[in-house]
Design an enzyme around this catalytic site. Structure first.
Site, PDB file in Angstrom:
ATOM      1  N   ASP A   1     -48.805 -28.252  -3.090  1.00 35.32           N
ATOM      2  CA  ASP A   1     -49.042 -29.069  -4.277  1.00 35.32           C
ATOM      3  C   ASP A   1     -50.069 -28.489  -5.238  1.00 35.32           C
ATOM      4  OD1 ASP A   1     -47.183 -31.136  -3.916  1.00 35.32           O
ATOM      5  OD2 ASP A   1     -48.460 -32.077  -2.417  1.00 35.32           O
TER       6      ASP A   1
ATOM      7  N   ASP B   1     -39.270 -31.350  -4.018  1.00 40.17           N
ATOM      8  CA  ASP B   1     -40.398 -31.419  -4.948  1.00 40.17           C
ATOM      9  C   ASP B   1     -41.009 -30.034  -5.216  1.00 40.17           C
ATOM     10  OD1 ASP B   1     -39.946 -33.495  -3.079  1.00 40.17           O
ATOM     11  OD2 ASP B   1     -41.793 -34.529  -3.611  1.00 40.17           O
TER      12      ASP B   1
END
Ligand code: GLY
Length: 528
Positions: free
Chosen positions: A116, A176
């Site tokens: 992330d 993602d």
């Protein structure tokens, strides 16, 4: 700008909207969207604690932000919103706010514990560098890219999403992660190694092969064997079931594969983006906002995910701009228009004027409704960010309005060989150039004309962002500034700056240099 003056500016903007009924409905909504962002984000920006960051709102009536630390995947979105506000309203102190809010996140650039860092570091620092050219921001993003790259496994051919680098049992990759590849692709063009590009490309190919189903729908999580590279399972973590399609995963894929096509030019990524977009659009409810998972049997009584709609809309705008097939370009542009029209209206969008019903902009996102989780009916930091990104990207969409004829063009000065006339010769290969803050170019329309948008294309517009104002005048004497901000730095084509409809004879662009120099260089100007 203080919250009070932000609010006053927003109120003035709205009053002006009311008077201008002929304007395109989406233009009005986008302008209102920026005004609400000024109010909502401007108020949150005043918070004294700037080392925890808006993540999701409560889902009760208060819809108040809950905050999380710098290591959370959502930490960068709020500062990134402030950077987008800086791009839209450069003179209003947003860059100072954005810097203050991203300072505490800088240390995340060495975080190798999560994929992330793309969301966390590149979203704020990438926008910061794009809009300011400050080299220290580029360095932070480069460090983050090298950290993310350490999560790459050559046997699998992908970047590990979750888990520690040394885990030899399971190598988890979620859809993602397509979004985090932008950091790697970007870094390879901004001083990083070509290995960053190769790794991002390989990851995208693996995701194409293993996450995207034949019909264009998608799995959320693919677990590989890190030793052999074999696929062990295809499951979900935030979706309804392993075989369902989680709306946000589908949206991440549309946005991510489009971005991979932008960087590589490889048609396989365009084709994957098309496939995912076509499936998404074919399964959307009539109101253009997906349920949190397309396969929840509770539909139509299931929660929605407006954040997925915003991510998809932003991706669809870019896909429409990159499309080589004009019919598809029209389809994706129209779908994005429909989505933005919906998202910027009730019941999905916060209303302007205190007390607002939410601290977020976008209502009714769903963080996680898997297996009875009740994280839905809430604002999300990423939903707001991708909505603002889509609003900014909409500038690049041709307004479909005829360009008004220009009677004369003049400039405060011009570099030899680059006269003002070059800005209205319908050629992006020639330019008007003048060095220094305050150099201006003026178009005379010959008589007062109704003006809705001003198109501006900058020389090297995909490599640097230009700071400029747009002003109009009825007579060449009294001038009113209609727009002040920064070009996207992402295109050499015209971007169309929406102004409140006005009748004027003269339009003036005043340049304040770019992120690279004090040159003001416009290849094409148009008034619509
Ligand atoms: N990347 C986490 C999520 O979309 O919820």
């Amino acid at each position: 700008m203080t919250p009070r003056s932000m609010l006053a500016a927003a109120a003035c903007a709205l009053a002006a909207h009311a008077a201008a009924k002929a304007e395109d409905a989406l233009d009005l909504k986008i302008r209102n969207g920026w005004a609400v962002a000024v109010q909502q984000d401007g108020a949150v920006a005043q918070r004294s604690n700037k080392t925890s960051y808006p993540k999701v709102t409560t889902s009760d009536a208060a819809q108040a932000w809950t905050y999380a630390g710098a290591g959370e995947w959502t930490s960068g979105f709020f500062a990134a919103n402030l950077w987008l506000l800086h791009g839209q309203f450069s003179a209003d102190g947003w860059s100072t706010q954005a810097q203050t809010w991203q300072n505490g996140m800088e240390g995340q650039d060495t975080n190798t514990g999560t994929h992330d860092v793309g969301f966390m570091v590149f979203t704020p620092f990438g926008n910061a560098y794009r809009l300011t050219g400050v080299d220290s921001y580029r360095q932070v993003a480069l460090t983050a890219a090298n950290s993310l790259s350490q999560r790459y496994n050559g046997t699998v051919g992908a970047v590990r999403s979750w888990g520690s680098i040394g885990d030899n049992a399971n190598f988890q990759v979620i859809m993602d992660n397509m979004m985090n590849l932008e950091l790697l692709f970007w870094a390879s063009r901004h001083g990083g190694s070509t290995a960053l590009y190769d790794r991002a490309r390989s990851h995208a190919l693996k995701t194409r092969d293993n996450h995207v189903r034949a019909d264009g729908s998608s799995y959320h999580l693919v677990t590989y064997d890190p030793v052999t590279g074999a696929v062990k399972s295809r499951t979900t973590v935030q979706g309804y079931s392993d075989s369902s399609t989680w709306a946000r995963g589908q949206a991440w894929g549309i946005h991510g594969f489009t971005m991979a096509y932008r960087f590589t030019g490889e048609t396989t990524f365009r084709d994957t983006a098309r496939k995912m977009a076509d499936w998404y659009l074919a399964h959307l409810p009539a109101d253009a906002v997906p349920y949190w998972d397309f396969d929840d049997p509770a539909i139509p009584n299931a929660p929605r995910d407006t954040s997925a709609a915003a991510i998809a809309a932003s991706g669809l705008i870019e896909l429409s701009l990159l499309e080589t097939d004009s019919a598809r370009a029209t389809t994706y542009r129209n779908a994005a228009r429909t989505a933005l029209n919906a998202l910027l209206s009730a019941p999905w969008f916060a209303t302007l004027g205190l007390p607002s019903n939410s601290q977020a902009l976008l209502l009714q996102s769903a963080y996680n409704h898997h297996a009875g989780n009740t994280l839905y009916n809430q604002g999300t930091a990423w939903g707001d960010y991708y909505l603002l990104e889509a609003m900014q990207r909409w500038r690049r969409v041709d307004p479909g309005l005829a360009a008004l004829p220009v009677a004369a063009v003049s400039a405060t000065s011009a570099q030899a060989g680059n006269p003002a006339a070059n800005a209205i010769d319908n050629s992006l290969a020639t330019r008007w150039s003048a060095e220094g803050d305050g150099q201006a170019i003026t178009l005379d329309l010959g008589s007062g004309r109704a003006i809705q948008k001003v198109g501006v294309a900058f020389y090297l517009g995909d490599q640097r962002s230009a700071r400029f104002d747009i002003a109009t005048s009825p007579d060449g004497n009294g001038w009113t500034t209609r727009w002040r901000g920064i070009s996207s730095g992402q295109t050499t084509a015209e971007e169309y700056y929406d102004i409140t409809d006005v009748t004027a004879r003269y339009v003036r662009i005043t340049g304040h240099g770019s992120t690279a120099s004090q040159w003001n260089s416009i290849t094409e100007l148009s008034v619509h």
